[in-house]
Design a protein around this motif. Structure first.
Motif, PDB file in Angstrom:
ATOM      1  N   LEU A 188      39.698  18.197  81.608  1.00 15.42           N
ATOM      2  CA  LEU A 188      40.227  19.075  82.546  1.00 15.42           C
ATOM      3  C   LEU A 188      40.789  19.651  81.690  1.00 15.42           C
ATOM      4  O   LEU A 188      41.301  20.664  81.132  1.00 15.42           O
ATOM      5  N   GLN A 189      41.770  19.389  81.658  1.00 18.73           N
ATOM      6  CA  GLN A 189      43.023  19.189  81.271  1.00 18.73           C
ATOM      7  C   GLN A 189      43.464  20.300  79.914  1.00 18.73           C
ATOM      8  O   GLN A 189      43.479  20.455  79.694  1.00 18.73           O
ATOM      9  N   ILE A 190      42.444  19.670  78.460  1.00 18.41           N
ATOM     10  CA  ILE A 190      42.212  19.423  77.350  1.00 18.41           C
ATOM     11  C   ILE A 190      41.774  20.346  77.327  1.00 18.41           C
ATOM     12  O   ILE A 190      42.210  21.503  76.668  1.00 18.41           O
ATOM     13  N   LEU A 235      29.984  18.777  80.085  1.00 18.86           N
ATOM     14  CA  LEU A 235      29.401  17.708  80.091  1.00 18.86           C
ATOM     15  C   LEU A 235      28.303  16.909  80.974  1.00 18.86           C
ATOM     16  O   LEU A 235      27.046  17.965  80.774  1.00 18.86           O
ATOM     17  N   VAL A 236      27.897  16.134  79.938  1.00 20.92           N
ATOM     18  CA  VAL A 236      26.342  15.479  79.675  1.00 20.92           C
ATOM     19  C   VAL A 236      26.629  14.321  80.925  1.00 20.92           C
ATOM     20  O   VAL A 236      27.002  13.567  80.676  1.00 20.92           O
ATOM     21  N   ALA A 237      25.418  14.925  81.811  1.00 21.82           N
ATOM     22  CA  ALA A 237      25.322  14.262  82.899  1.00 21.82           C
ATOM     23  C   ALA A 237      24.105  13.043  82.058  1.00 21.82           C
ATOM     24  O   ALA A 237      22.654  13.147  82.042  1.00 21.82           O
ATOM     25  N   LYS A 247      34.004   9.808  90.357  1.00 25.55           N
ATOM     26  CA  LYS A 247      34.899  10.410  89.735  1.00 25.55           C
ATOM     27  C   LYS A 247      34.846  11.239  88.568  1.00 25.55           C
ATOM     28  O   LYS A 247      35.725  11.993  88.155  1.00 25.55           O
ATOM     29  N   TYR A 248      33.995  12.447  88.981  1.00 27.83           N
ATOM     30  CA  TYR A 248      33.939  13.400  88.918  1.00 27.83           C
ATOM     31  C   TYR A 248      33.609  14.338  89.878  1.00 27.83           C
ATOM     32  O   TYR A 248      32.902  13.828  91.639  1.00 27.83           O
ATOM     33  N   PRO A 249      33.685  15.723  89.677  1.00 30.10           N
ATOM     34  CA  PRO A 249      33.040  16.750  91.183  1.00 30.10           C
ATOM     35  C   PRO A 249      31.513  16.954  91.494  1.00 30.10           C
ATOM     36  O   PRO A 249      30.695  16.545  90.769  1.00 30.10           O
ATOM     37  N   GLN A 305      36.625  25.844  86.511  1.00 32.29           N
ATOM     38  CA  GLN A 305      35.774  25.008  87.099  1.00 32.29           C
ATOM     39  C   GLN A 305      34.131  24.781  87.747  1.00 32.29           C
ATOM     40  O   GLN A 305      33.904  23.918  88.777  1.00 32.29           O
ATOM     41  N   LYS A 306      33.869  25.497  87.817  1.00 32.70           N
ATOM     42  CA  LYS A 306      31.669  26.426  87.910  1.00 32.70           C
ATOM     43  C   LYS A 306      31.703  26.209  86.106  1.00 32.70           C
ATOM     44  O   LYS A 306      32.177  26.421  85.387  1.00 32.70           O
ATOM     45  N   SER A 307      30.088  25.370  86.934  1.00 30.00           N
ATOM     46  CA  SER A 307      29.113  25.637  85.329  1.00 30.00           C
ATOM     47  C   SER A 307      28.946  27.029  85.398  1.00 30.00           C
ATOM     48  O   SER A 307      28.104  28.051  86.021  1.00 30.00           O
TER      49      SER A 307
END
Lengths: 143, 145
Positions: free
Chosen positions: A36-38, A48-50, A92-94, A113-115
């Motif tokens: 997120l920072q980067i 984000l690959v789940a 570890k993630y939302p 921070q929304k898809s």
């Protein structure tokens, strides 16, 4: 009891080893906060690959699509990639990115921070490349 | 309605593929195993020939050296005047596992099956085998395009 705990620990470490190995091979982050920072600094989408360790379609998606020359080049230049295990990385993630099915790829706007776009299931590199275009187009529209 | 159409599209695109990885399988050898009352030696040979012809047409070669094994398995039981038939095809080969010590093992790297009930067992077995081989060839082509 100690043996049971050791076995569970060994099993869990074994699971994370494979995902860590893949992340290192394709240069994906394993840390949501860091990604997120980067992404904020570079104003790029987080990809984000789940995946799930029990999921053969995920393995194929990793091997044939994410590891393909074409997708590796695009992802490293245009996105901030992150890979998480749907089960063992919980917490570890939302929570809103807890995927119903795996593999699922969430393209996340770092500001909100929304898809902005989701890609579900195994895809060939050419099809996934089209999804990368769609995600970028949605992100551009949202800016 | 849109969701339903999307679901159908996703489902059909998934089913035309397989989670097995069929890259670079070229050289195969045929192995068949049967347990039925309706297949004699000649019919088993015909089935093998039929499978081999389909695979040759799809570009596979039957060389013998360092080849993967293409298995055809047919099992059936007679129930009164009909047959319950289980048809399975698979690719077996020596693979390196992720186990400690670089352990190699014979493993099936492709497996698909069909279960049918038939009054005309030989014809229907061939039809089912044709369907399974078509699925295999389609998946092979998708992985190697």
């Amino acid at each position: 009891m100690k043996i049971l705990i050791s076995l569970i620990l060994m099993f869990t470490l074994g699971l994370s080893a494979q995902i860590d190995e893949f992340a290192s091979e394709v240069n994906y982050s394993r840390d949501y906060a860091q990604a997120l920072q980067i992404a904020k600094e570079q104003n790029k989408l987080i990809m984000l690959v789940a995946v799930g360790d029990y999921c053969p379609w995920c393995k194929k998606f990793e091997r044939k699509t994410l590891n393909s020359k074409e997708i590796r080049a695009r992802v490293s230049g245009e996105f901030i990639p992150l890979i998480i295990d749907r089960v063992s990385d919980k917490g570890k993630y939302p929570q809103e990115f807890y995927a119903q099915v795996v593999p699922t790829v969430f393209f996340i706007n770092p500001k909100t921070q929304k898809s902005v776009f989701e890609s579900m299931g195994y895809m060939k590199p050419s099809d996934f490349s089209s999804d990368l275009d769609s995600a970028k187009a949605k992100f551009k529209k949202a800016k | 309605m849109k969701k339903f159409i999307l679901f159908l599209f996703l489902a059909s695109s998934l089913f035309s593929d397989t989670f097995y990885t069929l890259d670079n399988i070229k050289n195969i050898r045929m192995y068949s195993t049967t347990s039925t009352t309706f297949l004699d030696k000649q019919k088993i040979a015909e089935i093998e020939e039929f499978a081999k012809k389909r695979l040759l047409e799809a570009g596979f070669i039957f060389d013998g050296d360092d080849s993967a094994t293409f298995m055809v398995k047919i099992e059936a039981i007679e129930i009164q005047d009909t047959h319950a038939i289980y048809i399975e095809i698979g690719v077996g080969e020596e693979v390196k596992t992720l186990r400690e010590g670089d352990i190699y093992s014979f493993a099936f790297t492709y497996l698909v099956n069909d279960l049918i009930e038939s009054d005309d067992p030989y014809t229907d077995t061939l039809e089912s085998l044709d369907f399974l081989i078509s699925q295999f060839i389609e998946a092979y082509k998708a992985d190697n395009e």
